[in-house]
Motif scaffolding. Sequence first.
Motif, PDB file in Angstrom:
ATOM      1  N   ARG A  75      11.011 -13.191  25.669  1.00  0.00           N
ATOM      2  CA  ARG A  75      10.017 -12.511  26.488  1.00  0.00           C
ATOM      3  C   ARG A  75       9.677 -13.327  27.736  1.00  0.00           C
ATOM      4  NH1 ARG A  75       7.082  -8.336  23.799  1.00  0.00           N
ATOM      5  NH2 ARG A  75       8.033  -7.887  21.782  1.00  0.00           N
ATOM      6  N   GLU A  78      12.617 -13.051  30.124  1.00  0.00           N
ATOM      7  CA  GLU A  78      12.616 -11.746  30.794  1.00  0.00           C
ATOM      8  C   GLU A  78      11.580 -11.722  31.916  1.00  0.00           C
ATOM      9  OE1 GLU A  78      11.926  -9.069  27.564  1.00  0.00           O
ATOM     10  OE2 GLU A  78      14.038  -9.084  26.912  1.00  0.00           O
ATOM     11  N   ALA A  79      10.435 -12.350  31.677  1.00  0.00           N
ATOM     12  CA  ALA A  79       9.397 -12.411  32.712  1.00  0.00           C
ATOM     13  C   ALA A  79       9.876 -13.229  33.905  1.00  0.00           C
ATOM     14  CB  ALA A  79       8.118 -13.011  32.135  1.00  0.00           C
ATOM     15  N   THR A  85       6.705 -12.678  36.600  1.00  0.00           N
ATOM     16  CA  THR A  85       5.715 -11.699  36.165  1.00  0.00           C
ATOM     17  C   THR A  85       4.338 -12.353  36.082  1.00  0.00           C
ATOM     18  OG1 THR A  85       7.450 -10.645  34.859  1.00  0.00           O
ATOM     19  CG2 THR A  85       5.188 -10.036  34.334  1.00  0.00           C
ATOM     20  N   VAL A  90       2.611 -11.422  31.000  1.00  0.00           N
ATOM     21  CA  VAL A  90       3.381 -12.258  30.080  1.00  0.00           C
ATOM     22  C   VAL A  90       2.615 -12.428  28.771  1.00  0.00           C
ATOM     23  CG1 VAL A  90       4.469 -14.502  29.723  1.00  0.00           C
ATOM     24  CG2 VAL A  90       4.505 -13.451  31.989  1.00  0.00           C
ATOM     25  N   ASP A  92       0.374 -10.396  27.578  1.00  0.00           N
ATOM     26  CA  ASP A  92       0.433  -9.097  26.893  1.00  0.00           C
ATOM     27  C   ASP A  92       1.734  -8.955  26.110  1.00  0.00           C
ATOM     28  OD1 ASP A  92      -2.049  -8.118  27.674  1.00  0.00           O
ATOM     29  OD2 ASP A  92      -1.263  -7.211  29.505  1.00  0.00           O
ATOM     30  N   SER A  93       2.830  -9.385  26.711  1.00  0.00           N
ATOM     31  CA  SER A  93       4.131  -9.280  26.048  1.00  0.00           C
ATOM     32  C   SER A  93       4.184 -10.152  24.793  1.00  0.00           C
ATOM     33  CB  SER A  93       5.238  -9.680  27.028  1.00  0.00           C
ATOM     34  OG  SER A  93       6.502  -9.572  26.421  1.00  0.00           O
ATOM     35  N   GLU A  96       2.114  -8.472  22.115  1.00  0.00           N
ATOM     36  CA  GLU A  96       2.830  -7.321  21.536  1.00  0.00           C
ATOM     37  C   GLU A  96       3.871  -7.772  20.517  1.00  0.00           C
ATOM     38  OE1 GLU A  96       4.389  -5.377  24.965  1.00  0.00           O
ATOM     39  OE2 GLU A  96       2.392  -4.772  25.675  1.00  0.00           O
TER      40      GLU A  96
END
Length: 200
Positions: A75, A78-79, A85, A90, A92-93, A96
């Motif tokens: 994650r 990906e950010a 991001t 970040v 929040d990801s 989740e």
Amino acid sequence: MATRTDAPTRREQILKEAARLFAERGFHGVGVDEIGAAVGISGPGLYRHFAGKDAMLAELLVGISESLLTGAKRRLAEADGAGGTAPGAVLDSLIEGHIDFALDDRPLITLHDRELDRLRDADRKLVRQLQRQYVELWVAVVRRLYPDLTEPAARSAVHSVFGLLNSTPHLTRPGSLPDRAGTAELLHRMARGAFAAAGA
């Protein structure tokens, strides 16, 4: 645990049932015959896949720690790949990802709480090492979002949020939780609220 969408392997089936049974009745309350019966093979047939119950427990607890850390690193990557991001997105990801674990792998939370000390020293140390790395990833993200938060305070906040998210095995009475989406949304709001309170 497996995140693929294809059918689980026999080994994965065994681990899933072992986690469920160990969580329900304790490690010593479950025999290999019962685990085998849960997946449709004889108890001795399990030894083609695992050396014994101790090996299953180690793979379950080391495996979920590795999975959480790998998922968090993915994650974050990906950010970074998205051009930096915003720290809030970040976080929040990360939340989740942990909520998915807390809702989908509840037996493993129970298993960790009750049975971690049964692991061999080397496996227990590996679990702790992986968990520390996982926590530190969160701490770095939280401090980017709340730069006035000291490192010890951020670490305490992360551990507190994990305690909140990992409480799901205790919420099992009928009607005690909304549907999965509603529960995930509630947990997310509570986690962000906890971090905001810590960073205030």
